[in-house]
Design a protein around this motif. Structure first.
Motif, short mmCIF file in Angstrom:
data_model
loop_
_atom_site.label_atom_id
_atom_site.label_comp_id
_atom_site.label_asym_id
_atom_site.label_seq_id
_atom_site.Cartn_x
_atom_site.Cartn_y
_atom_site.Cartn_z
N PRO A 68 0.83 -1.20 0.00
CA PRO A 68 0.00 0.00 0.00
C PRO A 68 0.87 1.25 0.00
O PRO A 68 1.89 1.31 0.68
N GLY A 69 0.51 2.22 -0.82
CA GLY A 69 1.27 3.46 -0.93
C GLY A 69 2.26 3.46 -2.09
O GLY A 69 2.85 4.50 -2.38
N ALA A 70 2.45 2.30 -2.73
CA ALA A 70 3.38 2.24 -3.87
C ALA A 70 2.85 3.10 -5.01
O ALA A 70 1.64 3.17 -5.23
N GLN A 71 3.75 3.77 -5.71
CA GLN A 71 3.35 4.58 -6.87
C GLN A 71 3.36 3.69 -8.10
O GLN A 71 4.35 3.00 -8.38
N LEU A 72 2.22 3.68 -8.82
CA LEU A 72 2.06 2.82 -9.98
C LEU A 72 1.78 3.65 -11.22
O LEU A 72 1.27 4.76 -11.15
N LEU A 73 2.12 3.07 -12.34
CA LEU A 73 1.77 3.62 -13.63
C LEU A 73 0.77 2.65 -14.24
O LEU A 73 1.01 1.44 -14.25
N ALA A 74 -0.36 3.15 -14.73
CA ALA A 74 -1.38 2.30 -15.34
C ALA A 74 -1.54 2.71 -16.79
O ALA A 74 -1.54 3.90 -17.12
N TYR A 75 -1.64 1.71 -17.67
CA TYR A 75 -1.89 2.01 -19.07
C TYR A 75 -2.66 0.85 -19.70
O TYR A 75 -2.61 -0.28 -19.21
N SER A 76 -3.37 1.15 -20.77
CA SER A 76 -4.14 0.15 -21.49
C SER A 76 -3.19 -0.62 -22.41
O SER A 76 -2.37 -0.03 -23.11
N ASP A 77 -3.32 -1.93 -22.40
CA ASP A 77 -2.55 -2.78 -23.28
C ASP A 77 -3.45 -3.35 -24.38
O ASP A 77 -3.11 -4.32 -25.04
N GLY A 78 -4.62 -2.73 -24.54
CA GLY A 78 -5.56 -3.15 -25.57
C GLY A 78 -6.33 -4.40 -25.17
O GLY A 78 -6.01 -5.07 -24.20
N ASP A 79 -7.36 -4.69 -25.93
CA ASP A 79 -8.15 -5.92 -25.77
C ASP A 79 -8.61 -6.16 -24.34
O ASP A 79 -8.54 -7.27 -23.83
N GLY A 80 -9.01 -5.08 -23.64
CA GLY A 80 -9.55 -5.22 -22.29
C GLY A 80 -8.52 -5.38 -21.20
O GLY A 80 -8.86 -5.71 -20.07
N ARG A 81 -7.25 -5.17 -21.49
CA ARG A 81 -6.20 -5.33 -20.48
C ARG A 81 -5.73 -3.98 -19.98
O ARG A 81 -5.53 -3.05 -20.77
N ILE A 82 -5.52 -3.91 -18.68
CA ILE A 82 -4.92 -2.74 -18.05
C ILE A 82 -3.67 -3.25 -17.33
O ILE A 82 -3.74 -4.22 -16.58
N VAL A 83 -2.56 -2.59 -17.56
CA VAL A 83 -1.29 -2.98 -16.96
C VAL A 83 -0.96 -2.02 -15.83
O VAL A 83 -1.07 -0.80 -16.00
N LEU A 84 -0.58 -2.55 -14.68
CA LEU A 84 -0.10 -1.75 -13.55
C LEU A 84 1.37 -2.08 -13.36
O LEU A 84 1.74 -3.25 -13.27
N ARG A 85 2.20 -1.06 -13.30
CA ARG A 85 3.63 -1.25 -13.07
C ARG A 85 4.12 -0.27 -12.02
O ARG A 85 3.58 0.82 -11.90
N ARG A 86 5.14 -0.68 -11.26
CA ARG A 86 5.79 0.27 -10.37
C ARG A 86 6.29 1.42 -11.22
O ARG A 86 6.90 1.21 -12.26
N ALA A 87 6.03 2.63 -10.79
CA ALA A 87 6.43 3.81 -11.56
C ALA A 87 7.93 3.80 -11.80
O ALA A 87 8.39 4.07 -12.92
N GLU A 88 8.71 3.45 -10.80
CA GLU A 88 10.18 3.47 -10.95
C GLU A 88 10.64 2.45 -11.99
O GLU A 88 11.56 2.71 -12.76
N ASP A 89 10.01 1.27 -12.04
CA ASP A 89 10.38 0.25 -13.03
C ASP A 89 10.01 0.71 -14.44
O ASP A 89 10.78 0.51 -15.38
#
Length: 62
Positions: A30-51
């Motif tokens: 909890p509290g981690a900063q994430l980047l979210a983006y659409s990967d198409g075809d109904g997928r949403i990707v969550l990644r650590r912002a730093e990664d």
């Protein structure tokens, strides 16, 4: 280890709660900063912002 997918629901405010077990399994807390983006075809990707930023700088991709 990948567990069975968790069934989630988008609430009236457009928000989704992620189970703590899923976060822990992903190495997130909890509290981690994430980047979210659409990967198409109904997928949403969550990644650590730093990664994501590191991959963008090193490889030019998220």
């Amino acid at each position: 280890m990948i567990r069975e997918p968790a069934e989630l629901r988008i609430d009236d405010r457009g928000q989704v709660e992620l189970p703590l077990g899923l976060l822990a399994e992903s190495g997130l807390s909890p509290g981690a900063q994430l980047l979210a983006y659409s990967d198409g075809d109904g997928r949403i990707v969550l990644r650590r912002a730093e990664d994501a930023v590191r991959d963008l700088l090193d490889y030019g991709t998220l």
